[in-house]
Design an enzyme around this catalytic site. Sequence first.
Site, PDB file in Angstrom:
ATOM      1  CG  HIS A  94      -1.826  -1.258   1.255  1.00 58.42           C
ATOM      2  ND1 HIS A  94      -1.892  -1.932   2.309  1.00 58.42           N
ATOM      3  CD2 HIS A  94      -2.966  -1.304   0.472  1.00 58.42           C
ATOM      4  CE1 HIS A  94      -2.834  -2.937   1.887  1.00 58.42           C
ATOM      5  NE2 HIS A  94      -3.306  -2.403   0.802  1.00 58.42           N
ATOM      6  CD  GLU A 151      -5.078  -9.623   3.117  1.00 63.13           C
ATOM      7  OE1 GLU A 151      -5.328  -8.508   3.359  1.00 63.13           O
ATOM      8  OE2 GLU A 151      -4.215 -10.038   2.220  1.00 63.13           O
TER       9      GLU A 151
END
Length: 265
Positions: free
Chosen positions: A54, A159
């Site tokens: 990210h 996730e």
Amino acid sequence: MSDMATELIGNSVKDKLAANEVVLSMTVRLVRTAEIALIAKTAGFDSLYVDLEHSTFSIETTSQICLAALGQGIAPFVRVPSVSPDYITRVLDGGALGVIAPHIQSAKEAAAVVDAAKYPPLGTRSFTGGLPHIGFRSVPTERLFSAMNAATMVTVMIETAEALENVDAIAGVEGVDMLFVGTNDLCASLGIAGQLQHDRIKDAFARCQAACDKHGKRLGIGGLSGSPEFLKELVQRGARYISTGTDLSFLASAATEKAKRMRAL
């Protein structure tokens, strides 16, 4: 870690987790210089991880932060943007003491991460001389492989709904040290985006903790820094690696609070 690994590399987060201690981590995705490692040390963190998934950091920048962290006794990990062996090998060679692998869906995928991160006989990581973890000293290959395998952590992220279904098999993979629940992404995958304390999330954490307990692994938590009571509950149940937030969120939060106080004057 093994005595050999401790001798060559020093103490690590692995030692703290083995001693059942809580490990606090800072995520780095804004500050691109070595100073962030010193700040993490001064603030009292045990670990930091550079989030390449990210951020727009280069591997060179990532390695400089990892080197600075090693020098401060802060365990540096890297959340790789993909689990391809070239990413894993390069960040480890650059100074990381472990990788955090996103988007793991199965035991087979988890085993591939272990294979890329570990030297023979545990994996197929390619050998290069002169590793920063040991101060670029010359060490017999067999001794180096053993020490680095013992010191290097492999963390896989849980996730998605599919990963949650396979969590027991993933936790059972030899060489995986920790499962790390990405709470926000897991919520989204389960169709309950943003509902961080939903009953399905609580059940997911219970399943992940049970898998870790069964296979002798540790559980890490991300995305719950704003839910301290729930986080406390999870730590009491056995979670030990806590991602406390990003350098970006720390800066924004402190700056916002300071501006608010000054405005009130």
